[in-house]
Design a protein around this motif. Structure first.
Motif, PDB file in Angstrom:
ATOM      1  N   TYR A  27       0.814  -1.226   0.000  1.00 40.25           N
ATOM      2  CA  TYR A  27       0.000   0.000   0.000  1.00 40.25           C
ATOM      3  C   TYR A  27       0.844   1.271   0.000  1.00 40.25           C
ATOM      4  O   TYR A  27       0.321   2.360   0.088  1.00 40.25           O
ATOM      5  N   TYR A  28       2.132   1.118  -0.096  1.00 37.58           N
ATOM      6  CA  TYR A  28       3.022   2.275  -0.072  1.00 37.58           C
ATOM      7  C   TYR A  28       2.747   3.193  -1.258  1.00 37.58           C
ATOM      8  O   TYR A  28       2.627   2.755  -2.391  1.00 37.58           O
ATOM      9  N   ASN A  29       2.636   4.460  -0.966  1.00 37.22           N
ATOM     10  CA  ASN A  29       2.559   5.493  -1.990  1.00 37.22           C
ATOM     11  C   ASN A  29       1.324   5.385  -2.891  1.00 37.22           C
ATOM     12  O   ASN A  29       1.386   5.722  -4.065  1.00 37.22           O
ATOM     13  N   ILE A  30       0.203   4.882  -2.345  1.00 35.04           N
ATOM     14  CA  ILE A  30      -1.013   4.857  -3.149  1.00 35.04           C
ATOM     15  C   ILE A  30      -1.753   6.181  -2.961  1.00 35.04           C
ATOM     16  O   ILE A  30      -1.545   6.895  -1.989  1.00 35.04           O
ATOM     17  N   GLU A  31      -2.618   6.490  -3.895  1.00 37.19           N
ATOM     18  CA  GLU A  31      -3.348   7.754  -3.884  1.00 37.19           C
ATOM     19  C   GLU A  31      -4.347   7.808  -2.732  1.00 37.19           C
ATOM     20  O   GLU A  31      -4.770   6.772  -2.209  1.00 37.19           O
ATOM     21  N   ALA A  32      -4.744   9.025  -2.356  1.00 40.04           N
ATOM     22  CA  ALA A  32      -5.639   9.232  -1.210  1.00 40.04           C
ATOM     23  C   ALA A  32      -6.958   8.485  -1.373  1.00 40.04           C
ATOM     24  O   ALA A  32      -7.457   7.880  -0.416  1.00 40.04           O
ATOM     25  N   HIS A  33      -7.529   8.491  -2.568  1.00 39.86           N
ATOM     26  CA  HIS A  33      -8.811   7.801  -2.750  1.00 39.86           C
ATOM     27  C   HIS A  33      -8.637   6.281  -2.606  1.00 39.86           C
ATOM     28  O   HIS A  33      -9.521   5.587  -2.118  1.00 39.86           O
ATOM     29  N   GLN A  34      -7.464   5.756  -2.982  1.00 39.23           N
ATOM     30  CA  GLN A  34      -7.191   4.341  -2.805  1.00 39.23           C
ATOM     31  C   GLN A  34      -6.991   4.007  -1.324  1.00 39.23           C
ATOM     32  O   GLN A  34      -7.416   2.944  -0.862  1.00 39.23           O
ATOM     33  N   GLN A  35      -6.352   4.914  -0.596  1.00 42.73           N
ATOM     34  CA  GLN A  35      -6.193   4.714   0.847  1.00 42.73           C
ATOM     35  C   GLN A  35      -7.553   4.620   1.518  1.00 42.73           C
ATOM     36  O   GLN A  35      -7.769   3.761   2.373  1.00 42.73           O
ATOM     37  N   SER A  36      -8.475   5.481   1.124  1.00 39.26           N
ATOM     38  CA  SER A  36      -9.829   5.454   1.689  1.00 39.26           C
ATOM     39  C   SER A  36     -10.507   4.121   1.409  1.00 39.26           C
ATOM     40  O   SER A  36     -11.171   3.554   2.274  1.00 39.26           O
ATOM     41  N   GLU A  37     -10.328   3.623   0.189  1.00 38.76           N
ATOM     42  CA  GLU A  37     -10.933   2.333  -0.172  1.00 38.76           C
ATOM     43  C   GLU A  37     -10.358   1.207   0.675  1.00 38.76           C
ATOM     44  O   GLU A  37     -11.096   0.330   1.125  1.00 38.76           O
ATOM     45  N   VAL A  38      -9.061   1.229   0.886  1.00 39.81           N
ATOM     46  CA  VAL A  38      -8.424   0.197   1.706  1.00 39.81           C
ATOM     47  C   VAL A  38      -8.951   0.269   3.136  1.00 39.81           C
ATOM     48  O   VAL A  38      -9.292  -0.750   3.736  1.00 39.81           O
ATOM     49  N   LEU A  39      -9.039   1.474   3.685  1.00 43.28           N
ATOM     50  CA  LEU A  39      -9.508   1.638   5.062  1.00 43.28           C
ATOM     51  C   LEU A  39     -10.970   1.237   5.224  1.00 43.28           C
ATOM     52  O   LEU A  39     -11.388   0.852   6.314  1.00 43.28           O
ATOM     53  N   GLU A  40     -11.746   1.283   4.145  1.00 46.89           N
ATOM     54  CA  GLU A  40     -13.161   0.906   4.208  1.00 46.89           C
ATOM     55  C   GLU A  40     -13.395  -0.560   3.872  1.00 46.89           C
ATOM     56  O   GLU A  40     -14.504  -1.064   4.046  1.00 46.89           O
ATOM     57  N   ASP A  41     -12.377  -1.257   3.422  1.00 44.37           N
ATOM     58  CA  ASP A  41     -12.500  -2.657   3.031  1.00 44.37           C
ATOM     59  C   ASP A  41     -12.538  -3.541   4.280  1.00 44.37           C
ATOM     60  O   ASP A  41     -11.550  -3.660   5.003  1.00 44.37           O
ATOM     61  N   GLU A  42     -13.666  -4.184   4.508  1.00 41.40           N
ATOM     62  CA  GLU A  42     -13.816  -4.988   5.730  1.00 41.40           C
ATOM     63  C   GLU A  42     -12.864  -6.175   5.778  1.00 41.40           C
ATOM     64  O   GLU A  42     -12.507  -6.652   6.857  1.00 41.40           O
ATOM     65  N   LEU A  43     -12.418  -6.658   4.630  1.00 39.83           N
ATOM     66  CA  LEU A  43     -11.476  -7.778   4.627  1.00 39.83           C
ATOM     67  C   LEU A  43     -10.147  -7.401   5.266  1.00 39.83           C
ATOM     68  O   LEU A  43      -9.439  -8.259   5.795  1.00 39.83           O
ATOM     69  N   GLU A  44      -9.813  -6.120   5.223  1.00 34.47           N
ATOM     70  CA  GLU A  44      -8.570  -5.651   5.843  1.00 34.47           C
ATOM     71  C   GLU A  44      -8.612  -5.761   7.361  1.00 34.47           C
ATOM     72  O   GLU A  44      -7.580  -5.743   8.017  1.00 34.47           O
ATOM     73  N   TYR A  45      -9.795  -5.883   7.919  1.00 38.30           N
ATOM     74  CA  TYR A  45      -9.951  -5.909   9.377  1.00 38.30           C
ATOM     75  C   TYR A  45     -10.219  -7.310   9.914  1.00 38.30           C
ATOM     76  O   TYR A  45     -10.315  -7.497  11.118  1.00 38.30           O
ATOM     77  N   GLN A  46     -10.346  -8.265   9.026  1.00 33.12           N
ATOM     78  CA  GLN A  46     -10.568  -9.623   9.487  1.00 33.12           C
ATOM     79  C   GLN A  46      -9.306 -10.149  10.131  1.00 33.12           C
ATOM     80  O   GLN A  46      -8.216  -9.625   9.940  1.00 33.12           O
ATOM     81  N   SER A  47      -9.466 -11.193  10.876  1.00 34.97           N
ATOM     82  CA  SER A  47      -8.366 -11.759  11.659  1.00 34.97           C
ATOM     83  C   SER A  47      -7.114 -11.924  10.826  1.00 34.97           C
ATOM     84  O   SER A  47      -7.138 -12.493   9.753  1.00 34.97           O
ATOM     85  N   GLN A  48      -6.040 -11.397  11.336  1.00 35.02           N
ATOM     86  CA  GLN A  48      -4.739 -11.538  10.701  1.00 35.02           C
ATOM     87  C   GLN A  48      -4.014 -12.673  11.398  1.00 35.02           C
ATOM     88  O   GLN A  48      -3.827 -12.648  12.600  1.00 35.02           O
ATOM     89  N   GLU A  49      -3.633 -13.676  10.633  1.00 33.55           N
ATOM     90  CA  GLU A  49      -2.881 -14.786  11.209  1.00 33.55           C
ATOM     91  C   GLU A  49      -1.454 -14.334  11.438  1.00 33.55           C
ATOM     92  O   GLU A  49      -0.683 -14.169  10.502  1.00 33.55           O
ATOM     93  N   ARG A  50      -1.123 -14.097  12.663  1.00 33.03           N
ATOM     94  CA  ARG A  50       0.226 -13.659  13.006  1.00 33.03           C
ATOM     95  C   ARG A  50       0.914 -14.773  13.754  1.00 33.03           C
ATOM     96  O   ARG A  50       0.710 -14.964  14.942  1.00 33.03           O
ATOM     97  N   VAL A  51       1.687 -15.508  13.035  1.00 33.38           N
ATOM     98  CA  VAL A  51       2.370 -16.652  13.613  1.00 33.38           C
ATOM     99  C   VAL A  51       3.768 -16.215  14.031  1.00 33.38           C
ATOM    100  O   VAL A  51       4.548 -15.768  13.207  1.00 33.38           O
ATOM    101  N   PRO A  52       4.064 -16.341  15.318  1.00 35.44           N
ATOM    102  CA  PRO A  52       5.415 -15.961  15.768  1.00 35.44           C
ATOM    103  C   PRO A  52       6.446 -16.922  15.198  1.00 35.44           C
ATOM    104  O   PRO A  52       6.125 -18.063  14.881  1.00 35.44           O
ATOM    105  N   PRO A  53       7.668 -16.463  15.045  1.00 33.24           N
ATOM    106  CA  PRO A  53       8.711 -17.356  14.543  1.00 33.24           C
ATOM    107  C   PRO A  53       8.862 -18.564  15.452  1.00 33.24           C
ATOM    108  O   PRO A  53       8.697 -18.456  16.666  1.00 33.24           O
TER     109      PRO A  53
END
Length: 69
Positions: A26-52
Motif C-alpha cells: 500500500y506504499y505510496n497509493i493515492e488518497a482515494h485508494q487509501q480510503s478504499e483500503v480503510l473501508e475494506d472490511e477484509l482488511e480488518y478480518q483476523s490476521q494470522e500472526r504466527v510468531p517465529p
C-alpha cells in the motif's frame, strides 16, 4: 465489544502506517485508494500472526537419524 473496537482501531493504525512503509503493498497509493483500503472490511478480518518458531536456528535431524540408521 470493547476489545473488538480496540482491535479495529489497532488494525486501522497498522493499515495507515503501511501507507508510509516502502515494503508495503500500500506504499505510496493515492488518497482515494487509501480510503478504499480503510473501508475494506477484509482488511480488518483476523490476521494470522504466527510468531517465529522457537529454536528455528537448530539443525533438523538428518534423514539417516530419523530412519534409525
Amino acid at each position: 465489544m470493547k476489545h473488538l473496537s480496540e482491535r479495529f482501531e489497532i488494525r486501522k493504525q497498522e493499515i495507515q502506517l503501511s501507507f508510509l512503509e516502502p515494503a508495503s503493498e500500500y506504499y505510496n497509493i493515492e488518497a482515494h485508494q487509501q480510503s478504499e483500503v480503510l473501508e475494506d472490511e477484509l482488511e480488518y478480518q483476523s490476521q494470522e500472526r504466527v510468531p517465529p518458531a522457537q529454536g528455528s536456528h537448530l539443525e533438523l535431524p538428518s534423514a539417516e537419524r530419523r530412519a534409525g540408521l
